[in-house]
Design a protein around this motif. Structure first.
Motif, short mmCIF file in Angstrom:
data_model
loop_
_atom_site.label_atom_id
_atom_site.label_comp_id
_atom_site.label_asym_id
_atom_site.label_seq_id
_atom_site.Cartn_x
_atom_site.Cartn_y
_atom_site.Cartn_z
N ILE A 16 0.84 -1.20 0.00
CA ILE A 16 0.00 0.00 0.00
C ILE A 16 0.87 1.25 0.00
CG2 ILE A 16 -1.67 1.31 1.36
CD1 ILE A 16 -2.90 -1.36 2.16
N THR A 41 0.85 3.82 -3.10
CA THR A 41 0.49 5.21 -2.86
C THR A 41 1.56 6.16 -3.38
OG1 THR A 41 -0.75 4.54 -0.90
CG2 THR A 41 -0.18 6.86 -1.08
N PHE A 98 -7.76 9.76 -7.79
CA PHE A 98 -7.66 9.21 -6.44
C PHE A 98 -8.75 8.17 -6.20
CE2 PHE A 98 -8.58 9.30 -1.87
CZ PHE A 98 -7.35 8.90 -1.40
N LEU A 99 -9.97 8.45 -6.63
CA LEU A 99 -11.05 7.47 -6.46
C LEU A 99 -10.78 6.19 -7.25
CD1 LEU A 99 -14.19 9.79 -6.47
CD2 LEU A 99 -13.21 8.55 -4.54
N VAL A 127 -8.11 4.30 -5.24
CA VAL A 127 -8.59 3.66 -4.01
C VAL A 127 -9.53 2.49 -4.28
CG1 VAL A 127 -10.01 4.04 -1.95
CG2 VAL A 127 -8.23 5.66 -2.55
N PHE A 128 -10.41 2.64 -5.27
CA PHE A 128 -11.43 1.61 -5.47
C PHE A 128 -11.12 0.62 -6.58
CE2 PHE A 128 -13.84 5.05 -3.39
CZ PHE A 128 -14.22 4.34 -2.27
N ILE A 133 -5.86 -0.27 -5.73
CA ILE A 133 -5.46 -0.90 -4.47
C ILE A 133 -6.14 -2.25 -4.27
CG2 ILE A 133 -5.68 -0.70 -1.96
CD1 ILE A 133 -4.40 1.83 -2.04
#
Length: 98
Positions: free
Chosen positions: A33, A37, A79-80, A83-84, A87
């Motif tokens: 992670i 990131t 970013f969305l 994250v969804f 990751i």
């Protein structure tokens, strides 16, 4: 010259994502992670830099606000997606074991 640098940064981020995807089995979840990131931040830096050097400067003060708003919306969408979509590929249960 600056566009070339940002394209190189984007290419490096994509190559690092591929390497990270290949070696994800041998790394711990927290390390994955963290690397993902940091890689996302490098990729978004390259995208924003490439766009910033491709758009003409605003002529009036009314247009001055549109550039930061567009960049914020682009970063929020990226970013969305990170994250969804990205990751969960690296760590399918990343929210469950933390």
């Amino acid at each position: 010259m600056s566009r070339r640098i940002f394209r190189i940064v984007i290419a490096i981020a994509i190559v690092l994502w591929i390497v990270l995807f290949i070696t994800k089995e041998s790394l711990s979840k927290s390390l994955l992670i963290s690397f993902a990131t940091l890689n996302f931040l490098v990729f978004s830096f390259g995208i924003h830099g490439l766009i910033a050097h491709s758009i003409r400067p605003p002529n009036t003060k009314g247009e001055l606000i549109t550039f930061p708003l567009l960049m914020w919306v682009l970063w929020a969408i990226m970013f969305l997606l990170f994250v969804f979509l990205i990751i969960p590929v690296y760590c399918p249960d990343f929210l469950m074991d933390m």
